[in-house]
Design a protein around this motif. Sequence first.
Motif, PDB file in Angstrom:
ATOM      1  N   SER A  91     -22.100   1.316  -0.871  1.00  0.00           N
ATOM      2  CA  SER A  91     -23.412   1.957  -1.039  1.00  0.00           C
ATOM      3  C   SER A  91     -23.954   2.443   0.303  1.00  0.00           C
ATOM      4  O   SER A  91     -24.686   3.430   0.346  1.00  0.00           O
ATOM      5  CB  SER A  91     -24.414   1.051  -1.764  1.00  0.00           C
ATOM      6  OG  SER A  91     -24.149  -0.285  -1.553  1.00  0.00           O
ATOM      7  N   LEU A  94     -22.352   5.776   0.737  1.00  0.00           N
ATOM      8  CA  LEU A  94     -23.005   6.716  -0.185  1.00  0.00           C
ATOM      9  C   LEU A  94     -24.374   7.137   0.339  1.00  0.00           C
ATOM     10  O   LEU A  94     -24.718   8.318   0.368  1.00  0.00           O
ATOM     11  CB  LEU A  94     -23.140   6.058  -1.562  1.00  0.00           C
ATOM     12  CG  LEU A  94     -23.825   6.879  -2.642  1.00  0.00           C
ATOM     13  CD1 LEU A  94     -22.967   8.096  -2.989  1.00  0.00           C
ATOM     14  CD2 LEU A  94     -24.065   6.038  -3.886  1.00  0.00           C
ATOM     15  N   LEU A  95     -25.165   6.159   0.769  1.00  0.00           N
ATOM     16  CA  LEU A  95     -26.539   6.463   1.185  1.00  0.00           C
ATOM     17  C   LEU A  95     -26.604   7.003   2.604  1.00  0.00           C
ATOM     18  O   LEU A  95     -27.669   7.308   3.118  1.00  0.00           O
ATOM     19  CB  LEU A  95     -27.425   5.226   1.037  1.00  0.00           C
ATOM     20  CG  LEU A  95     -27.582   4.712  -0.393  1.00  0.00           C
ATOM     21  CD1 LEU A  95     -28.540   3.557  -0.449  1.00  0.00           C
ATOM     22  CD2 LEU A  95     -28.059   5.823  -1.313  1.00  0.00           C
ATOM     23  N   SER A  97     -24.749   9.679   3.260  1.00  0.00           N
ATOM     24  CA  SER A  97     -24.398  11.096   3.142  1.00  0.00           C
ATOM     25  C   SER A  97     -25.663  11.925   2.940  1.00  0.00           C
ATOM     26  O   SER A  97     -26.717  11.404   2.615  1.00  0.00           O
ATOM     27  CB  SER A  97     -23.416  11.288   1.981  1.00  0.00           C
ATOM     28  OG  SER A  97     -23.863  10.588   0.856  1.00  0.00           O
ATOM     29  N   PRO A 172     -28.218  -5.521  -0.778  1.00  0.00           N
ATOM     30  CA  PRO A 172     -28.977  -4.500  -0.063  1.00  0.00           C
ATOM     31  C   PRO A 172     -29.188  -4.828   1.420  1.00  0.00           C
ATOM     32  O   PRO A 172     -29.218  -3.936   2.264  1.00  0.00           O
ATOM     33  CB  PRO A 172     -30.319  -4.476  -0.792  1.00  0.00           C
ATOM     34  CG  PRO A 172     -30.011  -4.955  -2.153  1.00  0.00           C
ATOM     35  CD  PRO A 172     -28.952  -5.993  -1.968  1.00  0.00           C
ATOM     36  N   PHE A 173     -29.279  -6.109   1.719  1.00  0.00           N
ATOM     37  CA  PHE A 173     -29.462  -6.503   3.115  1.00  0.00           C
ATOM     38  C   PHE A 173     -28.220  -6.143   3.938  1.00  0.00           C
ATOM     39  O   PHE A 173     -28.307  -5.514   4.987  1.00  0.00           O
ATOM     40  CB  PHE A 173     -29.749  -8.010   3.174  1.00  0.00           C
ATOM     41  CG  PHE A 173     -29.917  -8.546   4.558  1.00  0.00           C
ATOM     42  CD1 PHE A 173     -31.091  -8.321   5.251  1.00  0.00           C
ATOM     43  CD2 PHE A 173     -28.904  -9.268   5.166  1.00  0.00           C
ATOM     44  CE1 PHE A 173     -31.256  -8.808   6.535  1.00  0.00           C
ATOM     45  CE2 PHE A 173     -29.052  -9.758   6.446  1.00  0.00           C
ATOM     46  CZ  PHE A 173     -30.235  -9.528   7.137  1.00  0.00           C
ATOM     47  N   LEU A 176     -27.966  -2.406   4.490  1.00  0.00           N
ATOM     48  CA  LEU A 176     -28.773  -1.868   5.591  1.00  0.00           C
ATOM     49  C   LEU A 176     -28.056  -2.043   6.921  1.00  0.00           C
ATOM     50  O   LEU A 176     -28.078  -1.158   7.777  1.00  0.00           O
ATOM     51  CB  LEU A 176     -30.114  -2.601   5.660  1.00  0.00           C
ATOM     52  CG  LEU A 176     -31.228  -2.104   4.760  1.00  0.00           C
ATOM     53  CD1 LEU A 176     -32.522  -2.810   5.124  1.00  0.00           C
ATOM     54  CD2 LEU A 176     -31.393  -0.604   4.940  1.00  0.00           C
ATOM     55  N   ILE A 177     -27.404  -3.189   7.096  1.00  0.00           N
ATOM     56  CA  ILE A 177     -26.727  -3.437   8.362  1.00  0.00           C
ATOM     57  C   ILE A 177     -25.508  -2.519   8.509  1.00  0.00           C
ATOM     58  O   ILE A 177     -25.267  -1.950   9.577  1.00  0.00           O
ATOM     59  CB  ILE A 177     -26.350  -4.921   8.472  1.00  0.00           C
ATOM     60  CG1 ILE A 177     -27.653  -5.722   8.529  1.00  0.00           C
ATOM     61  CG2 ILE A 177     -25.520  -5.197   9.699  1.00  0.00           C
ATOM     62  CD1 ILE A 177     -27.470  -7.178   8.344  1.00  0.00           C
ATOM     63  N   ALA A 180     -26.728   0.953   9.454  1.00  0.00           N
ATOM     64  CA  ALA A 180     -27.004   1.082  10.883  1.00  0.00           C
ATOM     65  C   ALA A 180     -25.694   1.201  11.660  1.00  0.00           C
ATOM     66  O   ALA A 180     -25.593   1.985  12.605  1.00  0.00           O
ATOM     67  CB  ALA A 180     -27.807  -0.114  11.374  1.00  0.00           C
ATOM     68  N   GLU A 184     -24.018   4.549  14.025  1.00  0.00           N
ATOM     69  CA  GLU A 184     -23.679   4.458  15.443  1.00  0.00           C
ATOM     70  C   GLU A 184     -22.295   5.025  15.750  1.00  0.00           C
ATOM     71  O   GLU A 184     -21.922   5.155  16.907  1.00  0.00           O
ATOM     72  CB  GLU A 184     -23.772   3.001  15.916  1.00  0.00           C
ATOM     73  CG  GLU A 184     -25.185   2.697  16.389  1.00  0.00           C
ATOM     74  CD  GLU A 184     -25.409   1.245  16.708  1.00  0.00           C
ATOM     75  OE1 GLU A 184     -24.422   0.554  17.037  1.00  0.00           O
ATOM     76  OE2 GLU A 184     -26.559   0.809  16.633  1.00  0.00           O
ATOM     77  N   PHE A 218     -20.384  -9.525  12.247  1.00  0.00           N
ATOM     78  CA  PHE A 218     -21.718 -10.054  11.993  1.00  0.00           C
ATOM     79  C   PHE A 218     -21.969 -10.266  10.502  1.00  0.00           C
ATOM     80  O   PHE A 218     -22.401 -11.339  10.072  1.00  0.00           O
ATOM     81  CB  PHE A 218     -22.761  -9.097  12.581  1.00  0.00           C
ATOM     82  CG  PHE A 218     -24.164  -9.518  12.303  1.00  0.00           C
ATOM     83  CD1 PHE A 218     -24.740 -10.538  13.043  1.00  0.00           C
ATOM     84  CD2 PHE A 218     -24.901  -8.927  11.288  1.00  0.00           C
ATOM     85  CE1 PHE A 218     -26.025 -10.949  12.773  1.00  0.00           C
ATOM     86  CE2 PHE A 218     -26.189  -9.337  11.018  1.00  0.00           C
ATOM     87  CZ  PHE A 218     -26.753 -10.346  11.771  1.00  0.00           C
TER      88      PHE A 218
END
Lengths: 291, 274
Positions: A91, A94-95, A97, A172-173, A176-177, A180, A184, A218
Motif C-alpha cells: 500500500s 500504491l499510495l 504513485s 497503516p503505521f 507510513l514508515i 517515508a 528518500e 526498523f
Amino acid sequence: MKSYRRFLPEVGMLLPAIILMVVFIFIPFFLSGYFSFTNERLMPRPIPTQWIGLRNYERILADSEFWMSVKNTLYFAIVVIPIQLSLALASAILLNSKLKFIAVFRGITILPILTPITVIVVIWAAIFQTPDGLLNGIYQWLTGSSDYIDWLGDEAIAMLSIVLLSIWASFPFQMLIYLAGLQEIPKDRYEAAEIDGFNKWQQFRYITFPGLRNTNIFVVIITTIGALSLFTQVNILTGGGPNGSTTTIIQYMFSNGFSSQKIGYASAVSVIFFIAVASLGLLQRRLMRNE
Amino acid sequence: MQYFKYFLAFILSMFILIPLMMAVTISLNPSNTDILANMGSWKSFIPQVFSFDNYRAVWSDPYHPFGLYLFNTFLITSISLTLSLVVNSCAAFSLAWGEGKYRKYILAAIISVLAIPGESLVLPQLLMVSKANLVDTYAVQILPGLANAFFIFLFYQFFSKIPKDLIDAARVDGFSLFQTYLKIALPLSKPVCVTVCILHFLGIWNSYLWPIMVTRGPEVRPLSVAMAAYFGSNQTQWGNVMAFAVCMAIPVIIFFLIIQRQFIASITGSSVKG
C-alpha cells in the motif's frame, strides 16, 4: 568543591527526568529480577515473603499453559509479520504513485492509527459476531451455504481472527514508515533504470527493495516486538480462550500477576519476556547488518 | 495501469472504511433487533436510519459516566503532555550543552532503556504504586510515562544540532544554561515538541495494560479503558456500544486529519531518522 558547584544548574535540569526514570524504570527493572526469585504477592499476607531460588522458573517451564502461551505468541508473530509487512509495503508503493485524490486515499488509510485500540477491538467484535456478523455474512455469500464460523469461539480459528484485526489496526503505521522510506530513494535511479529497459518488477527488485534496507530493519524490529507484546485484543475479545488457544505471554503474565496476584511468579515470566525481546532485537540487528 | 491503481486504492480504502462506517451506522440505529438483523449485510455499514437515541443513552448512563471519563482523559492527557515536554526537553538540553563528562554515561544509560519493553516492568510498578497507595489516582496514570528515553533522545538529537555560536552568544549575554534552554532552544524546537506531543498522545490513547491494573472504578478511569469495560457490561447492546466508540474516536480522528501533514511527518520523521 567549587568545581562540583559549576555542574549544579545542568544537573538540576537533568534531575527530574533522572529521578522519574530511576523510580519508574530502573528500580522496577531490578525489582522484577529480584521478585522472580521470591514468592512475593500483590496483597500483604501474614507469612513474610521468602527467597525461593529458581522455583518460579522451574514451575513456569513445567507449566503447559506457559508453553501454550509461548506457542500462541510465536504463531501470532509468524503469521502476522509477513502479511502485515507485505500489505504495508504494497500500500505504500500504491499510495506513493501519482494518483488524483492521493491525499484522500492516504488520509483514509491512516485512520486506524488515529483510532484507539479499544475502539478498534469493539468494532471488530461486531464484525466477528456469531452467527450473524458481517464476516459470516461475507462467508455465507462466498460459499453460498448457510454455515457459519465461530470466529472467536473456535479454537482453530480464534487466533487467526485476532491476526486479521491486528493487521487492520497496525499495517497503516508500517505503511507510513515505508512511504517515508520510498520518498528518500532518489528519483534518478528509476529514470536510469527505465532507460536501461528495466521492467517494473526489476525496478522493485534492484532499486526499491535495496533502497528500503534501513527502513526494513526498523520496521521488522518494531513489528516483531509489537507482535510479541500482543495483549489488548486478546484480553478484551477472548480473555485467552477458548481453551487457552489465544493466551499470549503477556496475557499469561497478567492473569498470574494481576488476577491471581502472584507477583513473584509473574515477575519470572516478565524476566523471560524481557530476555526474549532484548535478544531478539540484538539477533535481528546483527543478521540484517551482515546481509 | 492507472485505472488498476485506482481500483486497488479503492479496495484498500474500503477495507479501512467499512469497519469504521459500521460503527457509525450501528450507533445511529435505535433498534437492537434491527441492528442484529442487518449485521451480516451491507446494511450494517450504510446508514438507513438517523437517530441519536443511543448517544443519549451513552451520555446519561449512571454506571458509565461518559462525561467523567472524558474529563479524566482530558486531564490526564493535558497534564502528561505538558510535563513530559518540560521534563524530557530540559534533560535533553542539559545532556547536549552541559559541561560535565558524566553526560555520556547518562546518555548511554538512557539509550539502553530503549531496549526494555514496558510490559516487563508493569508488575513491580504495580506493587510499588499499591504500596504507595497511589492506585485509583490520576498521578499513577501520569507519572510512570513522563520521563521517556525516546523523547529525550529526539530532543537531544535536535538540540545538539543548534550552532555552538548561538549558545556561546547567549552565554556572553549572561544567560544561564536554563535561560538559554527556555528562551532560545525550546522555542526553536517546536517541531520536536509537536512530534513528542503526538507520539505521547497516541501512547496514552492506546495504553490498556497499565490503566486496567491501576484503575478499579469509574472515578479516575480514562475513556480508552472505559470503552472496554462498557463493552464488557453491554455486550449485546450494539447501538450503545458503538455510540460510545464513535463519541470517543471521532473528535480525535477529525483533529488529526486536520493536521494530517504534521501528523505524518511526526510519525515518519521520528522513526526513520531515529
